[in-house]
Write a protein that holds these residues in place. Structure first.
Motif, PDB file in Angstrom:
ATOM      1  N   ILE A 257       0.851  -1.205   0.000  1.00 46.39           N
ATOM      2  CA  ILE A 257       0.000   0.000   0.000  1.00 46.39           C
ATOM      3  C   ILE A 257       0.882   1.251   0.000  1.00 46.39           C
ATOM      4  O   ILE A 257       1.730   1.418   0.891  1.00 46.39           O
ATOM      5  CB  ILE A 257      -0.923   0.023   1.237  1.00 46.39           C
ATOM      6  N   PRO A 258       0.707   2.142  -0.970  1.00 45.03           N
ATOM      7  CA  PRO A 258       1.498   3.380  -0.988  1.00 45.03           C
ATOM      8  C   PRO A 258       0.996   4.382   0.044  1.00 45.03           C
ATOM      9  O   PRO A 258      -0.176   4.349   0.444  1.00 45.03           O
ATOM     10  CB  PRO A 258       1.283   3.903  -2.409  1.00 45.03           C
ATOM     11  N   PHE A 259       1.868   5.270   0.458  1.00 45.93           N
ATOM     12  CA  PHE A 259       1.482   6.337   1.385  1.00 45.93           C
ATOM     13  C   PHE A 259       0.916   7.517   0.597  1.00 45.93           C
ATOM     14  O   PHE A 259       1.354   7.808  -0.517  1.00 45.93           O
ATOM     15  CB  PHE A 259       2.679   6.794   2.209  1.00 45.93           C
ATOM     16  N   GLN A 260      -0.074   8.173   1.206  1.00 46.72           N
ATOM     17  CA  GLN A 260      -0.678   9.337   0.555  1.00 46.72           C
ATOM     18  C   GLN A 260       0.359  10.439   0.350  1.00 46.72           C
ATOM     19  O   GLN A 260       0.385  11.101  -0.677  1.00 46.72           O
ATOM     20  CB  GLN A 260      -1.846   9.859   1.401  1.00 46.72           C
ATOM     21  N   GLU A 261       1.205  10.627   1.362  1.00 46.40           N
ATOM     22  CA  GLU A 261       2.308  11.582   1.253  1.00 46.40           C
ATOM     23  C   GLU A 261       3.606  10.793   1.365  1.00 46.40           C
ATOM     24  O   GLU A 261       3.896  10.213   2.418  1.00 46.40           O
ATOM     25  CB  GLU A 261       2.224  12.638   2.354  1.00 46.40           C
ATOM     26  N   GLU A 262       4.365  10.776   0.284  1.00 47.98           N
ATOM     27  CA  GLU A 262       5.593   9.973   0.272  1.00 47.98           C
ATOM     28  C   GLU A 262       6.705  10.717   1.020  1.00 47.98           C
ATOM     29  O   GLU A 262       7.565  11.360   0.426  1.00 47.98           O
ATOM     30  CB  GLU A 262       6.001   9.665  -1.170  1.00 47.98           C
ATOM     31  N   ALA A 263       6.679  10.585   2.349  1.00 45.18           N
ATOM     32  CA  ALA A 263       7.620  11.331   3.189  1.00 45.18           C
ATOM     33  C   ALA A 263       8.913  10.567   3.442  1.00 45.18           C
ATOM     34  O   ALA A 263       9.931  11.158   3.785  1.00 45.18           O
ATOM     35  CB  ALA A 263       6.962  11.680   4.530  1.00 45.18           C
ATOM     36  N   ILE A 264       8.862   9.244   3.309  1.00 47.62           N
ATOM     37  CA  ILE A 264      10.041   8.433   3.603  1.00 47.62           C
ATOM     38  C   ILE A 264      10.527   7.765   2.319  1.00 47.62           C
ATOM     39  O   ILE A 264       9.762   7.062   1.653  1.00 47.62           O
ATOM     40  CB  ILE A 264       9.740   7.344   4.656  1.00 47.62           C
ATOM     41  N   TYR A 265      11.775   8.028   1.993  1.00 48.04           N
ATOM     42  CA  TYR A 265      12.355   7.476   0.784  1.00 48.04           C
ATOM     43  C   TYR A 265      13.615   6.678   1.098  1.00 48.04           C
ATOM     44  O   TYR A 265      14.319   6.958   2.068  1.00 48.04           O
ATOM     45  CB  TYR A 265      12.763   8.597  -0.181  1.00 48.04           C
ATOM     46  N   LEU A 266      13.873   5.701   0.262  1.00 51.20           N
ATOM     47  CA  LEU A 266      15.183   5.078   0.203  1.00 51.20           C
ATOM     48  C   LEU A 266      15.957   5.871  -0.844  1.00 51.20           C
ATOM     49  O   LEU A 266      15.603   5.866  -2.022  1.00 51.20           O
ATOM     50  CB  LEU A 266      15.069   3.613  -0.223  1.00 51.20           C
TER      51      LEU A 266
END
Length: 295
Positions: A257-266
């Motif tokens: 499931i993707p996050f609504q706000e992509e705050a954490i990235y690799l």
């Protein structure tokens, strides 16, 4: 004074143990002890406190250590430069590679590098990003493949390889599995399978959870991608994995499931030490990494 004395001193200072230094250098302990005594005699100062159970550097020892490491690094740079001038195009490269994501994201780069440079020996060390940076700074690694391109260490240079958002993975029976997207705040009461504390992604996840008012309940800290997946499959918790890994999970019973706000990235990058002579093997790796980034 000779280079061997300096090498012996640095190794003893690194381990704070004559026994461990002797084992690492494959020489007898009396030989190291004698060399250090001669070194101290020539310098006219004690380098170690020997009265306590734990060997300790004196103030003079600390000063000598800093300069000794610079001497050894300069000598190594000289040897590397002379080798390159002779156009042998041989040698070795010591690469730090992060568990969980290392092989998945960097195998193509390393494989292609080896194909182009068959006479260069590749030594891979699997450790987290924090440790990779420390070992590059200490001269124990040449290049690091890291999970964060942001660093306060001004002695290192880094290029970004890619940026991949984290996704939530849950078992299909989990109440959150029906969601199309998720917010981090909805995970406040969940049990996490998470990265080990010496990993940058551990810090990033904890930081983002704190911003949403909670500290995650942690069931397990691991460096193994398969353990993340198996524990979620066993309904022992939820996990956050990079999108490129999450989408390759073989179990149909696990939902991504993707996050609504992509705050954490690799944020994958390649890092190395600035202001240091880079041997042919290292220069070629960095050059190839830049080509991969531009593709």
């Amino acid at each position: 004074m000779d280079l061997r004395q300096i090498e012996y001193f640095v190794e003893v200072a690194k381990h704070l143990s004559f026994t461990k230094a002797a084992a690492t250098l494959h020489v007898s302990q009396p030989s190291i002890s004698k060399a250090i005594q001669n070194f101290e005699s020539e310098l006219g100062v004690p380098l170690f406190y020997r009265s306590s159970k734990q060997l300790e550097l004196t103030d003079a020892g600390q000063a000598v250590l800093v300069n000794s490491m610079q001497v050894l690094e300069s000598f190594q740079n000289l040897r590397s430069e002379l080798t390159d001038l002779m156009e042998l195009k041989k040698g070795q490269i010591r690469i730090g590679i992060p568990p969980i994501v290392g092989a998945e994201f960097f195998s193509k780069l390393i494989s292609y590098y080896k194909e182009l440079n068959p006479y260069i020996e590749i030594l891979l060390t699997e450790v987290g990003t924090k440790r990779i940076r420390l070992e590059i700074e200490a001269g124990e690694l040449d290049v690091g493949l890291v999970c964060s391109v942001t660093s306060t260490n001004e002695s290192l240079e880094t290029i970004r390889f890619l940026k991949d958002p984290l996704m939530l993975i849950v078992h299909e029976s989990h109440p959150l599995a029906a969601k199309e997207t998720i917010q981090l705040s909805e995970l406040a009461n969940e049990t996490f399978i998470i990265y080990r504390k010496d990993f940058i992604l551990y810090d990033r996840i904890i930081e983002e959870c704190s911003k949403h008012g909670f500290f995650p309940t942690i069931a397990c800290e691991t460096t193994q991608k398969d353990l993340f997946i198996e524990m979620v499959q066993a309904k022992l918790g939820i996990a956050l994995l990079p999108k490129k890994l999450a989408e390759k999970i073989p179990y149909t019973s696990i939902k991504c499931i993707p996050f609504q706000e992509e705050a954490i990235y690799l944020e994958l990058g390649v890092t190395w030490k600035k202001n240091k002579y880079l041997p042919f093997a290292v220069r070629e790796f960095i050059k190839l990494a830049r080509e991969f980034v531009s593709q």
